[in-house]
Write a protein that holds these residues in place. Structure first.
Motif, short mmCIF file in Angstrom:
data_model
loop_
_atom_site.label_atom_id
_atom_site.label_comp_id
_atom_site.label_asym_id
_atom_site.label_seq_id
_atom_site.Cartn_x
_atom_site.Cartn_y
_atom_site.Cartn_z
N ILE A 144 0.87 -1.17 0.00
CA ILE A 144 0.00 0.00 0.00
C ILE A 144 0.91 1.23 0.00
O ILE A 144 1.57 1.52 0.99
CB ILE A 144 -0.91 0.04 1.24
CG1 ILE A 144 -1.63 -1.29 1.46
CG2 ILE A 144 -1.90 1.20 1.13
CD1 ILE A 144 -2.63 -1.64 0.42
N SER A 145 0.95 1.93 -1.10
CA SER A 145 1.79 3.12 -1.19
C SER A 145 1.09 4.30 -0.54
O SER A 145 -0.07 4.60 -0.84
CB SER A 145 2.10 3.45 -2.65
OG SER A 145 2.76 4.70 -2.75
N THR A 146 1.82 5.00 0.36
CA THR A 146 1.27 6.18 1.02
C THR A 146 1.92 7.46 0.52
O THR A 146 1.69 8.53 1.07
CB THR A 146 1.44 6.07 2.54
OG1 THR A 146 2.82 5.85 2.84
CG2 THR A 146 0.61 4.93 3.10
N GLN A 147 2.77 7.34 -0.50
CA GLN A 147 3.38 8.53 -1.07
C GLN A 147 2.52 9.02 -2.23
O GLN A 147 1.48 8.44 -2.54
CB GLN A 147 4.80 8.23 -1.54
CG GLN A 147 4.89 7.23 -2.69
CD GLN A 147 6.32 6.93 -3.07
OE1 GLN A 147 7.20 6.89 -2.24
NE2 GLN A 147 6.54 6.70 -4.35
N LYS A 148 2.95 10.09 -2.88
CA LYS A 148 2.12 10.69 -3.92
C LYS A 148 2.71 10.60 -5.32
O LYS A 148 2.04 10.93 -6.29
CB LYS A 148 1.83 12.15 -3.57
CG LYS A 148 1.02 12.28 -2.27
CD LYS A 148 0.65 13.71 -1.98
CE LYS A 148 -0.16 13.78 -0.70
NZ LYS A 148 -0.58 15.17 -0.37
N LEU A 149 3.97 10.18 -5.43
CA LEU A 149 4.59 10.06 -6.74
C LEU A 149 4.56 8.61 -7.21
O LEU A 149 4.77 7.69 -6.42
CB LEU A 149 6.03 10.57 -6.70
CG LEU A 149 6.20 12.07 -6.44
CD1 LEU A 149 7.68 12.43 -6.42
CD2 LEU A 149 5.49 12.89 -7.50
N HIS A 150 4.34 8.43 -8.47
CA HIS A 150 4.30 7.15 -9.19
C HIS A 150 3.06 6.33 -8.86
O HIS A 150 2.33 5.97 -9.76
CB HIS A 150 5.55 6.30 -8.97
CG HIS A 150 5.52 5.01 -9.72
ND1 HIS A 150 5.66 4.97 -11.09
CD2 HIS A 150 5.31 3.73 -9.32
CE1 HIS A 150 5.54 3.72 -11.50
NE2 HIS A 150 5.33 2.95 -10.46
N ALA A 151 2.85 5.99 -7.61
CA ALA A 151 1.71 5.15 -7.26
C ALA A 151 1.22 5.51 -5.88
O ALA A 151 2.00 5.92 -5.02
CB ALA A 151 2.10 3.67 -7.31
N ARG A 152 -0.09 5.34 -5.63
CA ARG A 152 -0.65 5.59 -4.31
C ARG A 152 -1.76 4.59 -4.06
O ARG A 152 -2.53 4.26 -4.96
CB ARG A 152 -1.20 7.02 -4.20
CG ARG A 152 -1.38 7.46 -2.75
CD ARG A 152 -1.85 8.89 -2.66
NE ARG A 152 -1.68 9.38 -1.29
CZ ARG A 152 -2.30 10.43 -0.79
NH1 ARG A 152 -3.14 11.12 -1.55
NH2 ARG A 152 -2.08 10.82 0.45
N GLY A 153 -1.86 4.11 -2.81
CA GLY A 153 -2.86 3.13 -2.47
C GLY A 153 -2.39 1.73 -2.80
O GLY A 153 -1.19 1.48 -3.00
N PRO A 154 -3.32 0.75 -2.85
CA PRO A 154 -2.92 -0.62 -3.17
C PRO A 154 -2.25 -0.67 -4.54
O PRO A 154 -2.78 -0.17 -5.53
CB PRO A 154 -4.26 -1.39 -3.19
CG PRO A 154 -5.18 -0.56 -2.36
CD PRO A 154 -4.77 0.86 -2.59
N MET A 155 -1.07 -1.28 -4.59
CA MET A 155 -0.28 -1.32 -5.81
C MET A 155 -0.44 -2.68 -6.49
O MET A 155 0.11 -3.68 -6.06
CB MET A 155 1.19 -1.07 -5.50
CG MET A 155 1.48 0.33 -5.00
SD MET A 155 3.20 0.50 -4.50
CE MET A 155 4.04 0.05 -6.03
N GLY A 156 -1.21 -2.69 -7.56
CA GLY A 156 -1.35 -3.89 -8.36
C GLY A 156 -0.38 -3.87 -9.53
O GLY A 156 0.64 -3.18 -9.53
#
Length: 415
Positions: free
Chosen positions: A384-396
């Motif tokens: 689960i990404s909590t940052q804002k660059l590239h991906a955020r939230g559950p990373m599929g």
């Protein structure tokens, strides 16, 4: 050459081969891996018991032992998650954008693999399978470095998966496990520019911060989960109880479980006693603010240190707030931008909460436990990404790709 550099170098060579494979070839490999997990489950469970025995001897908490433990049912679920990844669309090669410039250049933007992904994680052997299969499906080689608590399980799982890959088009070297449990192996991975394209840490706050603060390799930060549920004045008691109990106790050892329950003062005066007793029935230790303790005298005292703690255990903070503004201030101060919930029938308050809370996932009238790749329809997740660059939230799967521009001309030169 060190184990880390040797295995990362092998993974980089394998990534070049993996990048040429078709979706069908990758899916065939994943199905072989899923079947192997079931066929070799006895071997894996014996290795897992070694980890559990060592953990019990070292006084590991019951919640962490639960995260470490494998059973035939859990292995079956893990294998089924791999099969579900097979059914998911392959993002590699997806055409995201196409256009023609006035000078006649024809430009396409397509998804491509990241390359070689390093994943540093702690005591959950299911992550070993999730990470391996998601990376391979998205065309990436992967170098895994799990925690020492799960080393026997991880060695066994990787041996089983690599043997399955040896019978497929994917090179076995595309999947690597760093077996050195010394901190130095992590430190080396963090500086392995040129061999690792990105590092993804999964685990507690200290592990994640160490990676973020010391890596020179690009990092996708997956977050610690200090998650909140705020029960508004208009919240329905039955719904609030069901959501709060599920968010805390359904599986407290995971990052999307609730650590602090915020309760509007009017709701608390009417219902906090009943809610506290419900938590006591299921053996959740409660810590509360002064108002909460006035209403429920038997609970312990909560401090700012408690509000800033990710327990991953049957422990819950309760704070009574006077209104939505105070709830939002508390979340802003102590939240980790992971998952936050409001239980309310007030449309204006719901919209304010969903709009103003800075988190990867915000909920109205639903448990934070849904912040999960499977529940979001992505299949198993990498984190689960909590940052804002590239991906955020559950990373599929799509989050494990980058993009490439393909430009086709007819002899154009720039003036």
């Amino acid at each position: 050459m060190s184990e880390v550099k040797t295995k990362a170098s092998s993974a980089k060579k394998a990534a070049a081969v993996l990048n040429r494979l078709t979706t069908a070839q990758k899916n065939e490999a994943l199905l072989l891996m899923a079947d192997a997990l079931i066929a070799e489950q006895d071997t894996i469970l014996i290795a897992n018991e070694e980890d559990l025995a060592r953990g019990r001897e070292q006084g590991t908490s019951s919640s962490l032992l639960d995260r470490l433990k494998l059973t035939p049912a859990r292995l079956n679920d893990i294998a089924e998650a791999v099969r579900q990844i097979v059914e998911l669309p392959d993002p590699v090669g997806d055409l995201l954008e196409t256009y023609e410039r006035p000078n006649g250049l024809f430009i396409e933007k397509r998804r491509v693999p990241l390359g070689v992904i390093g994943i540093i994680y702690e005591a959950r052997p299911n992550v070993t399978v999730d990470a391996a299969t998601l990376c391979l499906k998205s065309g990436n080689a992967v170098v895994l470095r799990g925690g020492s608590a799960a080393i026997s399980s991880n060695r066994s799982i990787i041996a089983v998966l690599r043997e399955a890959l040896s019978r497929s088009a994917i090179p076995a070297d595309a999947l690597q496990l760093i077996e050195d449990s010394n901190r130095s192996s992590v430190d080396e991975m963090l500086k392995l520019n040129g061999l690792l394209d990105v590092i993804i840490p999964r685990g507690g706050a200290s592990l994640i911060q160490n990676v973020v603060q010391n890596a020179t390799v690009p990092v996708i930060e997956t977050g610690a989960g200090i998650c909140h549920t705020y029960v508004d004045e208009s919240g329905q008691y039955a719904m609030a109880e069901a959501i709060a109990v599920n968010a805390k106790a359904q599986r407290p050892s995971v990052c999307n479980s609730m650590e602090t329950l915020l309760v509007h003062e009017s709701f608390a005066r009417l219902h906090l006693n009943a809610l506290a007793n419900k938590f006591r029935e299921i053996n959740v230790e409660l810590k509360g603010c002064g108002i909460a303790r006035d209403i429920v005298p038997w609970i312990n005292s909560a401090t700012d240190e408690n509000y800033a703690t990710e327990y991953n255990d049957y422990i819950l903070n309760i704070k009574v707030v006077k209104d939505l503004d105070e709830a939002l201030e508390h979340i802003q101060k102590f939240g980790t931008r992971h998952s936050e919930c409001i239980v309310t029938e007030n449309e204006a308050n719901a919209e304010r909460f969903l709009q103003e809370v800075d988190a990867a996932a915000v909920y109205r009238n639903a448990s934070t436990r849904f912040t999960d790749g499977f529940e979001f329809g992505f299949g198993a997740e990498i984190g689960i990404s909590t940052q804002k660059l590239h991906a955020r939230g559950p990373m599929g799967l799509p989050a494990l790709t980058s993009t490439k521009y393909r430009v086709v001309g007819s002899g154009q030169i720039r003036s």
